[in-house]
Design a protein around this motif. Structure first.
Motif, PDB file in Angstrom:
ATOM      1  N   ASP A  90     -12.192  15.363   3.949  1.00 13.82           N
ATOM      2  CA  ASP A  90     -13.339  15.903   3.215  1.00 13.82           C
ATOM      3  C   ASP A  90     -14.139  16.866   4.086  1.00 13.82           C
ATOM      4  O   ASP A  90     -14.562  17.940   3.619  1.00 13.82           O
ATOM      5  CB  ASP A  90     -14.249  14.768   2.733  1.00 13.82           C
TER       6      ASP A  90
ATOM      7  N   GLN B  19       1.536   3.215  -2.342  1.00 15.90           N
ATOM      8  CA  GLN B  19       0.898   4.235  -3.177  1.00 15.90           C
ATOM      9  C   GLN B  19      -0.578   4.411  -2.817  1.00 15.90           C
ATOM     10  O   GLN B  19      -1.404   4.707  -3.684  1.00 15.90           O
ATOM     11  CB  GLN B  19       1.044   3.860  -4.654  1.00 15.90           C
ATOM     12  N   HIS B  20      -0.909   4.262  -1.563  1.00 19.02           N
ATOM     13  CA  HIS B  20      -2.311   4.378  -1.142  1.00 19.02           C
ATOM     14  C   HIS B  20      -2.863   5.754  -1.531  1.00 19.02           C
ATOM     15  O   HIS B  20      -2.180   6.775  -1.409  1.00 19.02           O
ATOM     16  CB  HIS B  20      -2.424   4.177   0.366  1.00 19.02           C
ATOM     17  N   PRO B  21      -4.102   5.823  -1.994  1.00 14.06           N
ATOM     18  CA  PRO B  21      -4.699   7.103  -2.416  1.00 14.06           C
ATOM     19  C   PRO B  21      -4.666   8.187  -1.340  1.00 14.06           C
ATOM     20  O   PRO B  21      -4.595   9.377  -1.672  1.00 14.06           O
ATOM     21  CB  PRO B  21      -6.140   6.719  -2.770  1.00 14.06           C
ATOM     22  N   LEU B  22      -4.726   7.810  -0.068  1.00 15.56           N
ATOM     23  CA  LEU B  22      -4.688   8.833   0.980  1.00 15.56           C
ATOM     24  C   LEU B  22      -3.414   9.647   0.906  1.00 15.56           C
ATOM     25  O   LEU B  22      -3.440  10.885   1.000  1.00 15.56           O
ATOM     26  CB  LEU B  22      -4.820   8.182   2.363  1.00 15.56           C
TER      27      LEU B  22
ATOM     28  N   GLN C 117      -1.645  10.300  -1.569  1.00 18.40           N
ATOM     29  CA  GLN C 117      -1.616  11.134  -2.771  1.00 18.40           C
ATOM     30  C   GLN C 117      -2.363  12.451  -2.557  1.00 18.40           C
ATOM     31  O   GLN C 117      -2.216  13.379  -3.362  1.00 18.40           O
ATOM     32  CB  GLN C 117      -2.235  10.377  -3.956  1.00 18.40           C
ATOM     33  N   ARG C 118      -3.117  12.553  -1.485  1.00 18.43           N
ATOM     34  CA  ARG C 118      -3.882  13.780  -1.228  1.00 18.43           C
ATOM     35  C   ARG C 118      -3.053  14.852  -0.528  1.00 18.43           C
ATOM     36  O   ARG C 118      -3.489  16.000  -0.436  1.00 18.43           O
ATOM     37  CB  ARG C 118      -5.119  13.463  -0.384  1.00 18.43           C
TER      38      ARG C 118
ATOM     39  N   GLN D 270       0.816  -1.213   0.000  1.00 11.51           N
ATOM     40  CA  GLN D 270       0.000   0.000   0.000  1.00 11.51           C
ATOM     41  C   GLN D 270       0.855   1.270   0.000  1.00 11.51           C
ATOM     42  O   GLN D 270       0.401   2.310   0.464  1.00 11.51           O
ATOM     43  CB  GLN D 270      -0.930   0.001   1.214  1.00 11.51           C
TER      44      GLN D 270
ATOM     45  N   ASP E 283      -6.756  -0.093   6.091  1.00 13.01           N
ATOM     46  CA  ASP E 283      -7.727   0.381   5.107  1.00 13.01           C
ATOM     47  C   ASP E 283      -8.827   1.191   5.783  1.00 13.01           C
ATOM     48  O   ASP E 283      -9.264   2.230   5.264  1.00 13.01           O
ATOM     49  CB  ASP E 283      -8.334  -0.800   4.346  1.00 13.01           C
TER      50      ASP E 283
ATOM     51  N   SER F 248      -9.345   9.984   5.312  1.00 16.02           N
ATOM     52  CA  SER F 248      -9.727  10.605   4.049  1.00 16.02           C
ATOM     53  C   SER F 248     -11.078  11.293   4.167  1.00 16.02           C
ATOM     54  O   SER F 248     -11.267  12.421   3.672  1.00 16.02           O
ATOM     55  CB  SER F 248      -9.753   9.548   2.933  1.00 16.02           C
TER      56      SER F 248
ATOM     57  N   LYS G 153      -0.728  18.483   4.669  1.00 13.69           N
ATOM     58  CA  LYS G 153      -1.714  18.984   3.710  1.00 13.69           C
ATOM     59  C   LYS G 153      -2.227  20.346   4.161  1.00 13.69           C
ATOM     60  O   LYS G 153      -2.542  20.551   5.342  1.00 13.69           O
ATOM     61  CB  LYS G 153      -2.880  18.011   3.568  1.00 13.69           C
TER      62      LYS G 153
END
Length: 538
Positions: free
Chosen positions: A407, A234-237, A239-240, A232, A396, A403, A454
């Protein structure tokens, strides 16, 4: 008469049998030649001789077997690559709080990973061979061969060139030599001397500055190596985020010291013992925020009682806030010690709703989650998952919760800086000196953690890609970025480029410490000291 004499003489020439102890030595020898154990010649040979000495009295034979079992266990630990026994004894108080099923799971991890079929065949071969052959003679020959092999000089590479004090270099010889120890000790001393002179300068308080909150997401048991194990990285989280540190050193493998190191991010790295001593306000990150007009908030998805984590964080970390109440928040897991672990998203959202009602212009919040800690159990899972499978399932869920929380922050219209700062890794992979889940030695696999930052604001947009920071870094880099954001009034701008903020980031070479162990990483090689003066290549 002559026949009796010849019979007695023949009996005297027969070598005593090691009996069941043959299996003990054979297993150790197999592991030694596989590179999974050491072989201390004097101790092992002395133990074999002790077992072979003839003893006639039954009571002495029983006493020998009892003492042999105790010595055999000690010798296994000596030959293993595990940390010294005194470190185990130092952790006994904490181990006493673990649930029994978790203790059994940990004990089972000490068993070498052997193919079951090979194990069954090996046992069968041993039983048959023991019936028809004198295994003791073979074992003694194997012990002699292992002794020769262990005492033979092994090829060693020189220790990497070590920077002394920024103005020169030391060349060190092979690890363990006096020159090598001296060079590494000088390197460590010079490192702390340089770090003691470094300090982040926060800007003077400015009334016209755009206010922003800072939220530290302190995650227990998350390293780059753990992400690799569960595939994991490159987990999408991740990338944020706008800034991602690929070589960030947590400098410890335990939660309490990690949070204290974060709380001292305004200055250079301290020795482990310095975390528990008084320091100036200029080195205390939370105090620096107070001087900038920030209120404090403290959140956890657990009660913080284990290892006195809550009080240590509040008092030594100088977090001036009571723990956010957990009443009414749903439980998501049962911890390794049986205590409840609550939903990450529920804790964060409940606090954020309260924060939106607060008149405070700026708040710095520290949120600590133990959702990834080894030995936890998900309450809503019927599968009895263990190890990496359990970890991935819990990761996960945690990443999904974080994530969704991001939002919520974006929807709120407030200016926020979110700092994902793992305390240490889970040690999912383990190594020759530590079973999976064991973190007594702060290895790079445990201390190299995915720190990420972030920026969230209704009028702020990043231009270009996120910054992937590849230079060795540690907590002072976080303090420097936050100070720079304040000084530049970053939220007064419409846009920013992550790459524009990297020039002032301090470089911190990877030096990690726990109570009783120090790990240096130099040019891709790691060196361990358990006594503060002598070193071995890890």
């Amino acid at each position: 008469m002559n026949g009796k004499v010849r019979k007695l003489q023949s009996q005297e020439l027969v070598l005593p049998e090691l009996a069941i102890w043959n299996a003990y030595f054979l297993i150790k020898l197999v592991l030694y030649f596989q590179g999974k154990m050491q072989f201390h010649v004097v101790e092992n040979i002395a133990f074999a001789i002790f077992l072979l000495l003839p003893v006639s009295l039954p009571v002495l034979r029983v006493a020998r077997q009892i003492s042999a079992v105790i010595f055999a266990l000690w010798l296994i630990h000596l030959d293993s690559n595990l940390p010294p026994l005194e470190r185990l004894f130092a952790q006994l108080e904490q181990l006493s709080h673990f649930e029994s099923d978790y203790l059994v799971e940990l004990a089972w991890r000490f068993v070498p990973d052997i193919n079951p079929l090979i194990a069954v065949v090996g046992i069968a071969v041993y039983i048959i061979a023991n019936r028809y052959f004198r295994l003791t003679s073979f074992v003694l020959l194997a012990l002699f061969a292992a002794s020769i092999h262990s005492l033979s000089p092994q090829p060693t590479a020189p220790i990497a060139t070590l920077p002394a004090d920024g103005h020169g270099e030391h060349e060190a010889q092979a690890s363990g030599s006096p020159q090598g120890d001296e060079a590494l000790n000088n390197y460590l001393s010079s490192f702390f001397s340089r770090e003691a002179r470094r300090q982040v300068r926060f800007p003077p308080l400015a009334q016209e500055r755009q206010a922003f909150d800072v939220i530290f997401l302190s995650v227990c048991s998350l390293s780059w190596d753990d992400l690799d194990v569960v595939e994991q990285r490159q987990h999408p989280l991740l990338q944020r985020f706008d800034f991602v540190f690929e070589q960030f050193n947590s400098a410890t493998s335990y939660s309490g010291p990690a949070v204290l190191r974060l709380s001292r991010a305004s200055c250079g790295q301290l020795p482990h013992s310095g975390l528990y001593e008084e320091t100036s306000d200029q080195c205390l990150l939370m105090t620096q925020f107070t001087q900038q007009g920030y209120d404090h908030a403290l959140l956890m998805n657990h009660d913080g009682h284990f290892d006195n984590f809550l009080e240590s964080t509040r008092q030594l970390g100088h977090v001036d806030a009571e723990l956010f109440p957990l009443a009414g928040i749903p439980q998501a897991q049962k911890a390794f010690d049986g205590s409840p672990i609550y939903s990450d998203l529920a804790v964060l959202e409940n606090w954020w709703q309260q924060r939106l009602q607060s008149p405070s212009p700026s708040t710095v919040a520290l949120y600590n989650t133990t959702s990834l800690h080894d030995g936890n159990r998900l309450l809503d899972s019927r599968e009895n998952l263990r190890g990496a499978q359990s970890y991935k399932r819990r990761m996960d869920r945690l990443f999904g919760d974080i994530s969704r929380f991001l939002d919520r922050l974006q929807q709120s219209g407030k200016n926020v800086v979110v700092v994902l700062v793992p305390e240490h890794g889970a040690g999912l992979r383990g190594d020759a000196m530590q079973i999976p889940g064991m973190r007594e030695i702060p290895t790079p696999a445990i201390t190299k953690v995915p720190v990420a930052i972030k920026l969230i604001g209704p009028n702020l947009e990043r231009q270009g890609p996120a910054a992937r920071i590849t230079q060795p870094s540690s907590y002072q880099a976080i303090g420097q970025l936050l100070a720079d954001f304040m000084a530049a009034d970053i939220f007064a701008n419409k846009q920013f480029s992550s790459s524009d903020w990297l020039s002032t980031l301090p470089r911190t070479e990877p030096v990690s410490q726990n109570d009783g162990s120090t790990m240096l990483s130099i040019d891709g090689e790691s060196y361990l000291s358990l006594d503060g003066s002598s070193w071995t290549r890890y």
